[in-house]
Design an enzyme around this catalytic site. Structure first.
Site, PDB file in Angstrom:
ATOM      1  N   THR A  40      -5.832  18.992 -25.765  1.00 14.17           N
ATOM      2  CA  THR A  40      -6.784  19.997 -25.265  1.00 14.17           C
ATOM      3  C   THR A  40      -6.302  20.599 -23.942  1.00 14.17           C
ATOM      4  O   THR A  40      -6.554  21.770 -23.667  1.00 14.17           O
ATOM      5  CB  THR A  40      -8.208  19.422 -25.080  1.00 14.17           C
ATOM      6  N   ASN A  41      -5.588  19.817 -23.145  1.00 15.59           N
ATOM      7  CA  ASN A  41      -5.028  20.386 -21.914  1.00 15.59           C
ATOM      8  C   ASN A  41      -3.905  21.367 -22.225  1.00 15.59           C
ATOM      9  O   ASN A  41      -3.767  22.383 -21.553  1.00 15.59           O
ATOM     10  CB  ASN A  41      -4.550  19.271 -20.979  1.00 15.59           C
ATOM     11  N   ASN A  80       1.345  16.293 -13.268  1.00 11.98           N
ATOM     12  CA  ASN A  80       0.536  15.512 -14.214  1.00 11.98           C
ATOM     13  C   ASN A  80      -0.940  15.772 -13.945  1.00 11.98           C
ATOM     14  O   ASN A  80      -1.341  15.980 -12.801  1.00 11.98           O
ATOM     15  CB  ASN A  80       0.826  14.021 -13.995  1.00 11.98           C
ATOM     16  N   HIS A 103      -4.515  13.911 -14.163  1.00 11.57           N
ATOM     17  CA  HIS A 103      -5.105  12.572 -14.308  1.00 11.57           C
ATOM     18  C   HIS A 103      -6.626  12.701 -14.310  1.00 11.57           C
ATOM     19  O   HIS A 103      -7.183  13.403 -13.459  1.00 11.57           O
ATOM     20  CB  HIS A 103      -4.641  11.666 -13.159  1.00 11.57           C
ATOM     21  N   GLU A 151       6.578   6.294  -9.017  1.00 12.41           N
ATOM     22  CA  GLU A 151       5.402   5.422  -8.941  1.00 12.41           C
ATOM     23  C   GLU A 151       4.228   6.106  -9.636  1.00 12.41           C
ATOM     24  O   GLU A 151       3.860   7.240  -9.288  1.00 12.41           O
ATOM     25  CB  GLU A 151       5.066   5.135  -7.463  1.00 12.41           C
ATOM     26  N   GLU A 180     -10.388  19.350 -15.680  1.00 12.93           N
ATOM     27  CA  GLU A 180      -8.989  19.368 -16.142  1.00 12.93           C
ATOM     28  C   GLU A 180      -8.541  20.727 -16.671  1.00 12.93           C
ATOM     29  O   GLU A 180      -7.474  21.226 -16.287  1.00 12.93           O
ATOM     30  CB  GLU A 180      -8.779  18.318 -17.246  1.00 12.93           C
TER      31      GLU A 180
HETATM   32  C1  GAR Z   1      -6.836  13.827 -20.672  1.00 11.53           C
HETATM   33  O1  GAR Z   1      -8.105  13.442 -20.221  1.00 11.53           O
HETATM   34  C2  GAR Z   1      -5.785  13.514 -19.623  1.00 11.53           C
HETATM   35  O2  GAR Z   1      -6.229  13.730 -18.322  1.00 11.53           O
HETATM   36  C3  GAR Z   1      -5.571  12.055 -19.866  1.00 11.53           C
HETATM   37  O3  GAR Z   1      -5.608  11.908 -21.257  1.00 11.53           O
HETATM   38  C4  GAR Z   1      -6.397  12.954 -21.844  1.00 11.53           C
HETATM   39  C5  GAR Z   1      -5.536  13.704 -22.831  1.00 11.53           C
HETATM   40  O4  GAR Z   1      -6.269  14.668 -23.519  1.00 11.53           O
HETATM   41  N1  GAR Z   1      -4.325  11.642 -19.278  1.00 11.53           N
HETATM   42  C6  GAR Z   1      -4.127  10.429 -18.776  1.00 11.53           C
HETATM   43  O5  GAR Z   1      -4.956   9.549 -18.792  1.00 11.53           O
HETATM   44  C7  GAR Z   1      -2.761  10.215 -18.151  1.00 11.53           C
HETATM   45  N2  GAR Z   1      -2.787   9.115 -17.242  1.00 11.53           N
HETATM   46  P1  GAR Z   1      -5.568  15.897 -24.270  1.00 11.53           P
HETATM   47  O6  GAR Z   1      -4.447  15.353 -25.141  1.00 11.53           O
HETATM   48  O7  GAR Z   1      -6.684  16.461 -25.106  1.00 11.53           O
HETATM   49  O8  GAR Z   1      -5.067  16.870 -23.236  1.00 11.53           O
END
Ligand code: GAR
Length: 198
Positions: free
Chosen positions: A19-20, A114, A116, A155, A187
């Site tokens: 979705t991102n 990234n 988060h 990190e 996001e």
């Molecule tokens: C999102 O909420 C993203 O922020 C998170 O996983 C989801 C992916 O959704 N990422 C993490 O937790 C990374 N540490 P998406 O595939 O629908 O974009």
């Protein structure tokens, strides 16, 4: 006569629903990514729905499966080769659930970002990903959570912060409802915004 702006090749790394990635594709269509163009989407998982989203938008896809590699070092080496081959100017982790080592992070220093799903430094670091982040936030009883876009360094979740957006936690929230609200309100807005700033 104007001077042509050179384009920025954006390579998006994904592992799941994407979705991102979709938010980035939509922003590019609206002309909101500046000179950025999503030129390739690379998935760490076979069959990730994010790949379908890319294909539907005629974006090149590649798959580099994490579990085909015995360790992070060999996976990172292969990923670095792909990113160089794709001439990536900016690398966006969009729900990319794999950590890449300093071999990649140093090569693309200040060129990897990234998203988060929490307000760093809360609920971040190794093991904090996906729905689990929201489970932890609800367990702790925080009244505000949100999302963070930051530069990637070796990190996990510790690189310089670019943008953050707070989202309220509501009575009766489940990890799923909180995740959805944070995606919609934070996001999907701050990730394209950060790309534009780049
Ligand atoms: C999102 O909420 C993203 O922020 C998170 O996983 C989801 C992916 O959704 N990422 C993490 O937790 C990374 N540490 P998406 O595939 O629908 O974009």
């Amino acid at each position: 006569m104007g001077v042509a702006m050179s384009k920025t090749n954006i390579v998006v790394l994904v592992s799941g629903g994407g979705t991102n990635l979709q938010a980035l594709i939509d922003a590019e269509k609206r002309g909101e990514l500046g000179n950025g163009e999503i030129t390739c989407v690379i998935s760490s998982k076979e069959g990730a729905y994010a790949l379908t989203r890319a294909e539907e938008n005629n974006i090149k896809t590649r798959t580099l499966i994490r579990k085909d590699f015995s360790d992070i070092a060999s996976y990172s080496k292969a990923m670095k080769a792909l990113l160089i081959e794709e001439q990536a100017d900016l690398i966006v982790y969009a729900g990319f659930m794999t950590i890449l080592d300093e071999n990649v992070c140093d090569t693309f220093k200040n060129k990897m970002i990234n998203v988060h799903p929490a307000l760093i430094p809360s609920f971040c670091g190794k093991g904090f990903y996906g729905l689990h982040v929201h489970e932890c936030a609800l367990e702790k009883g925080v009244k505000v959570s949100g999302a963070t876009v930051h530069f990637v360094t070796p990190e996990c979740d510790a690189g310089p912060i670019i943008l953050q957006k707070a989202v309220e936690v509501r009575q009766g929230d489940t990890p799923e409802t909180l995740q959805q609200r944070i995606m919609e309100e934070a996001e999907w807005n701050i990730l394209p915004e950060a790309v534009k700033l780049f």
